[in-house]
Enzyme design. Sequence first.
Site, mmCIF file in Angstrom:
data_model
loop_
_atom_site.group_PDB
_atom_site.id
_atom_site.type_symbol
_atom_site.label_atom_id
_atom_site.label_comp_id
_atom_site.label_asym_id
_atom_site.label_seq_id
_atom_site.Cartn_x
_atom_site.Cartn_y
_atom_site.Cartn_z
ATOM 1 N N GLY A 10 0.841 -1.194 0.000
ATOM 2 C CA GLY A 10 0.000 0.000 0.000
ATOM 3 C C GLY A 10 0.871 1.235 0.000
ATOM 4 N N ALA A 11 0.537 2.181 -0.874
ATOM 5 C CA ALA A 11 1.371 3.372 -1.032
ATOM 6 C C ALA A 11 0.553 4.642 -0.877
ATOM 7 C CB ALA A 11 2.054 3.334 -2.400
ATOM 8 N N GLY A 13 -0.934 7.415 2.274
ATOM 9 C CA GLY A 13 -0.193 8.178 3.284
ATOM 10 C C GLY A 13 0.544 7.284 4.264
ATOM 11 N N GLY A 15 1.459 4.038 3.966
ATOM 12 C CA GLY A 15 2.494 3.219 3.334
ATOM 13 C C GLY A 15 3.725 4.042 2.974
ATOM 14 N N PHE A 113 -12.610 22.299 13.251
ATOM 15 C CA PHE A 113 -13.191 21.061 12.738
ATOM 16 C C PHE A 113 -14.094 20.485 13.827
ATOM 17 C CE2 PHE A 113 -11.854 17.996 9.204
ATOM 18 C CZ PHE A 113 -11.890 18.975 8.229
ATOM 19 N N ASP A 214 -8.655 -5.218 1.745
ATOM 20 C CA ASP A 214 -7.782 -6.365 1.464
ATOM 21 C C ASP A 214 -6.857 -6.672 2.648
ATOM 22 O OD1 ASP A 214 -8.916 -6.347 -1.060
ATOM 23 O OD2 ASP A 214 -7.240 -5.328 -2.006
ATOM 24 N N GLN A 233 -17.618 4.859 10.481
ATOM 25 C CA GLN A 233 -18.049 6.261 10.472
ATOM 26 C C GLN A 233 -18.864 6.593 9.238
ATOM 27 O OE1 GLN A 233 -15.151 9.843 10.221
ATOM 28 N NE2 GLN A 233 -16.097 9.882 12.252
ATOM 29 N N HIS A 235 -20.174 9.807 7.322
ATOM 30 C CA HIS A 235 -19.926 11.254 7.261
ATOM 31 C C HIS A 235 -21.226 11.967 6.918
ATOM 32 C CE1 HIS A 235 -18.172 15.093 6.183
ATOM 33 N NE2 HIS A 235 -16.982 14.662 6.562
ATOM 34 N N LEU A 245 -17.573 13.149 -1.180
ATOM 35 C CA LEU A 245 -17.525 13.899 0.078
ATOM 36 C C LEU A 245 -17.534 15.406 -0.135
ATOM 37 C CD1 LEU A 245 -16.935 13.590 3.230
ATOM 38 C CD2 LEU A 245 -14.634 14.295 2.606
ATOM 39 N N GLU A 248 -15.763 18.469 5.768
ATOM 40 C CA GLU A 248 -16.144 19.134 7.008
ATOM 41 C C GLU A 248 -15.568 20.551 7.048
ATOM 42 O OE1 GLU A 248 -16.374 16.460 10.296
ATOM 43 O OE2 GLU A 248 -15.180 17.813 11.511
ATOM 44 N N ARG A 281 -19.089 13.918 14.067
ATOM 45 C CA ARG A 281 -19.762 13.414 12.862
ATOM 46 C C ARG A 281 -20.930 12.477 13.151
ATOM 47 N NH1 ARG A 281 -14.358 12.481 9.162
ATOM 48 N NH2 ARG A 281 -14.065 14.702 8.812
ATOM 49 N N HIS A 346 -17.832 6.418 5.430
ATOM 50 C CA HIS A 346 -16.673 7.278 5.171
ATOM 51 C C HIS A 346 -15.360 6.695 5.674
ATOM 52 C CE1 HIS A 346 -14.434 10.938 4.571
ATOM 53 N NE2 HIS A 346 -14.161 11.062 5.861
ATOM 54 N N ARG A 381 -14.270 8.625 15.032
ATOM 55 C CA ARG A 381 -13.069 9.413 14.728
ATOM 56 C C ARG A 381 -13.421 10.884 14.553
ATOM 57 N NH1 ARG A 381 -10.618 11.514 10.033
ATOM 58 N NH2 ARG A 381 -12.030 10.466 8.576
ATOM 59 N N LEU A 387 -5.353 11.611 9.082
ATOM 60 C CA LEU A 387 -4.072 11.910 8.422
ATOM 61 C C LEU A 387 -2.917 11.934 9.429
ATOM 62 C CD1 LEU A 387 -5.182 14.535 5.712
ATOM 63 C CD2 LEU A 387 -4.881 12.067 5.471
HETATM 64 C C1 LIG Z 1 -13.102 11.595 0.645
HETATM 65 C C2 LIG Z 1 -12.298 11.491 1.895
HETATM 66 C C3 LIG Z 1 -11.826 12.624 2.535
HETATM 67 C C4 LIG Z 1 -11.073 12.532 3.697
HETATM 68 N N1 LIG Z 1 -10.607 13.675 4.297
HETATM 69 C C5 LIG Z 1 -9.830 13.571 5.409
HETATM 70 C C6 LIG Z 1 -9.267 14.733 6.018
HETATM 71 O O1 LIG Z 1 -9.443 15.854 5.559
HETATM 72 N N2 LIG Z 1 -8.527 14.563 7.139
HETATM 73 C C7 LIG Z 1 -8.291 13.346 7.687
HETATM 74 O O2 LIG Z 1 -7.600 13.264 8.700
HETATM 75 N N3 LIG Z 1 -8.797 12.224 7.109
HETATM 76 C C8 LIG Z 1 -9.545 12.316 5.997
HETATM 77 N N4 LIG Z 1 -10.055 11.180 5.418
HETATM 78 C C9 LIG Z 1 -9.605 9.869 5.895
HETATM 79 C C10 LIG Z 1 -8.204 9.598 5.367
HETATM 80 O O3 LIG Z 1 -7.996 10.268 4.163
HETATM 81 C C11 LIG Z 1 -7.959 8.101 5.129
HETATM 82 O O4 LIG Z 1 -8.273 7.391 6.286
HETATM 83 C C12 LIG Z 1 -6.514 7.876 4.794
HETATM 84 O O5 LIG Z 1 -6.092 8.701 3.739
HETATM 85 C C13 LIG Z 1 -6.209 6.421 4.467
HETATM 86 O O6 LIG Z 1 -4.840 6.352 4.160
HETATM 87 P P1 LIG Z 1 -4.113 4.951 4.032
HETATM 88 O O7 LIG Z 1 -2.695 5.230 3.720
HETATM 89 O O8 LIG Z 1 -4.420 4.125 5.209
HETATM 90 O O9 LIG Z 1 -4.838 4.280 2.781
HETATM 91 P P2 LIG Z 1 -4.984 4.752 1.246
HETATM 92 O O10 LIG Z 1 -4.538 6.135 1.014
HETATM 93 O O11 LIG Z 1 -6.352 4.372 0.821
HETATM 94 O O12 LIG Z 1 -3.949 3.828 0.517
HETATM 95 C C14 LIG Z 1 -4.149 2.433 0.432
HETATM 96 C C15 LIG Z 1 -3.056 1.870 -0.441
HETATM 97 O O13 LIG Z 1 -3.112 0.465 -0.385
HETATM 98 C C16 LIG Z 1 -3.026 -0.054 -1.689
HETATM 99 N N5 LIG Z 1 -3.690 -1.361 -1.654
HETATM 100 C C17 LIG Z 1 -4.887 -1.698 -1.133
HETATM 101 N N6 LIG Z 1 -5.115 -3.018 -1.260
HETATM 102 C C18 LIG Z 1 -4.033 -3.525 -1.875
HETATM 103 C C19 LIG Z 1 -3.664 -4.825 -2.308
HETATM 104 N N7 LIG Z 1 -4.456 -5.877 -2.111
HETATM 105 N N8 LIG Z 1 -2.491 -4.966 -2.942
HETATM 106 C C20 LIG Z 1 -1.660 -3.912 -3.159
HETATM 107 N N9 LIG Z 1 -1.959 -2.672 -2.771
HETATM 108 C C21 LIG Z 1 -3.123 -2.489 -2.139
HETATM 109 C C22 LIG Z 1 -3.647 0.988 -2.595
HETATM 110 O O14 LIG Z 1 -3.150 0.878 -3.900
HETATM 111 C C23 LIG Z 1 -3.162 2.266 -1.901
HETATM 112 O O15 LIG Z 1 -1.880 2.595 -2.375
HETATM 113 C C24 LIG Z 1 -10.824 11.267 4.261
HETATM 114 C C25 LIG Z 1 -11.306 10.122 3.637
HETATM 115 C C26 LIG Z 1 -12.049 10.224 2.471
HETATM 116 C C27 LIG Z 1 -12.587 8.981 1.858
#
Ligand SMILES: Cc1cc2nc3c(=O)[nH]c(=O)nc-3n(C[C@H](O)[C@H](O)[C@H](O)COP(=O)(O)OP(=O)(O)OC[C@H]3O[C@@H](n4cnc5c(N)ncnc54)[C@H](O)[C@@H]3O)c2cc1C
Length: 617
Positions: A10-11, A13, A15, A113, A214, A233, A235, A245, A248, A281, A346, A381, A387
Amino acid sequence: MYEHDVIVVGAGGAGLRAAIAAHEEGADVALVSKLHPVRSHTGAAEGGINAALRDGDDWTDHAYDTMKGSDYLGDAPAIETLCETSPEEVIQLEHWGMPFSREDDGRVSQRPFGGLSFPRTTYAGAETGHHLLHTMYEQVVKRGIKVYDEFYVMDLAVTDEADPENRECHGCVAYDIKNGEIVGFRANNGVVLATGGDGQAFDHTTNAVANTGDGPAMAYRAGVPVEDMEFVQFHPTTLPSTGVLISEGVRGEGGILYNAEGERFMFEYGYANNAGELASRDVVSRAELTEVNEGRGVEDEYVYLDMRHLGEERVLDRLENILHLAEDFEGVDGLVEPMPVKPGQHYHMGGIEVNEHGETCVSGLYAAGECACVSVHGSNRLGGNALPELIVFGAQAGYHAAGRDLGEALVETGPSAAIEHEDDLGAPVEPGALGPTDDDVAADGGERAADGGQLATPAETVERTVEQQRQRVERLKGRDGRNHAEIRDKLQKAMTRWVNVFREEEGLKKALEIIRECREEYQHVAVSDPSDTYNTDVIHTIETRNLIDVAETITLGALARDEFRGAHWRAEHQERKDDEWLKHTMVQWSDGSPELYYTDVILEGAEKAYEPKVRSY
Ligand SMILES: Cc1cc2nc3c(=O)[nH]c(=O)nc-3n(C[C@H](O)[C@H](O)[C@H](O)COP(=O)(O)OP(=O)(O)OC[C@H]3O[C@@H](n4cnc5c(N)ncnc54)[C@H](O)[C@@H]3O)c2cc1C
């Protein structure tokens, strides 16, 4: 077979931050991702990142707000780590070049917020996540970290011991989306799961199609408990037709919610007499649906979010992206008319059980980000707290996977941390009776247990998993059967209908029944596209299996928890029951079925002990 010290799956934030941290420790790191890093769903984050940066603010206030927001189901040590470390991580981002919005005097801007007692949400317009991803991806490129993008990880290479605590993770197996090859990744030190959310378990969600749970599903099948899965959650401000979305940040800047009668219902009907639109929320989502259910919604479906009074200059400066989203997805000009909004899935507070170092109970397996549950969000949350979790605990997971010893984890992990399973918790279900069947395990990649015996070397463990997954794809492609989309659609509709903002016992049981039907139907799933090039049919079919596992754990947890806490509202149980339920729900795959047990919430932090109070805004 590819080989690296640390494999980060996963790449987004979490990862990217984990990979940078592991690289800083001198590890040879690889990022394996089904999407290109900057297409990860973190890029959709709009509103901002909470960090106590200003005079007059203090991380301990942030911790208090987070604990209150969690409805006292977050673990105090992890919350304190989050809030104390977030400022330095945000400053680190700034030093890496993240283009934060700024005041005239040059300081990074912060806005109010929901649920925060101080305006401590730093942001970059309404595209904070986009800039966060690009900033960290630049650091990954600069460091020469190897990125395998468009590789879909199908399973973990984990040894076979009966007790998950004795198992070891030696890598993972991925489907190369470009050519259909199935390849092994061997990790000498550790695998970090950072696979993001699972909103695709619902049909109205702000999450991308790639958010299919996954990571939690793979960890769960490897024997790692998933924690607090019932806490999802919803939203309050998503566009009705698509689930896109509306941040907020709109309410943070002064946006107002109205019902069909033009009433500012958050105050008019006393849902949150102090915070109004900026209540937490869960509170605002319930208020909106109550308005709709009581006949004051627009078209029996939604309410209005109005930002016209903010003025064009301010909207363009701070919320321009919102104007485009409302126009593109709903055909509404937010400068001249109010935007229609309703609650949508959300974020998932629950996830893979980890300690503060990102460690799971399986040696060598780590997790961070939305797929993990270090337990900072508890049952709800606060906006802007995901983030910071990615960067604070992503870094921790990366450092530890690379072998850095940062001392004792304050939050334990794994079955050893469990209190005894209590029979008097009032769980209305026999967990084992509702779990996946043995057939299901055997039919879909469950040969690991049947084969028995731990293989001699880590490389052989990976090779064996590669072979299992190769056979799995051959089986799926070589037969006629059900299309995954029909099963996924049925699952999503059931989850949205029965496991939503308002939950009733009968509805939850109905959902579980449908989930079990989906599991049964999945035994006959088939891939009809025979090609090896960009075969999304294969990927979506495997993702659907993961969604079934995730949905079942959510629903089992929700059915067992007979109280109302945070985002988990139960029709028959309208109070928070601290005597019984200051507990984390753990669901663990054990002997072919899910087993529920509970662990104590830790309310004692290093800074202070948190006393559960009535939560009002
Ligand atoms: C629309 C929206 C707005 C948001 N706004 C905010 C905000 O303003 N502030 C805040 O704090 N939070 C916010 N959130 C929540 C926050 O953005 C997310 O919880 C967070 O970005 C998730 O980051 P992550 O790195 O865990 O996953 P993601 O950024 O979703 O990355 C997941 C990674 O895993 C990879 N992956 C998944 N499954 C597999 C697999 N089987 N094999 C290989 N790769 C895989 C994908 O390719 C991706 O690179 C928001 C969420 C949403 C949906």
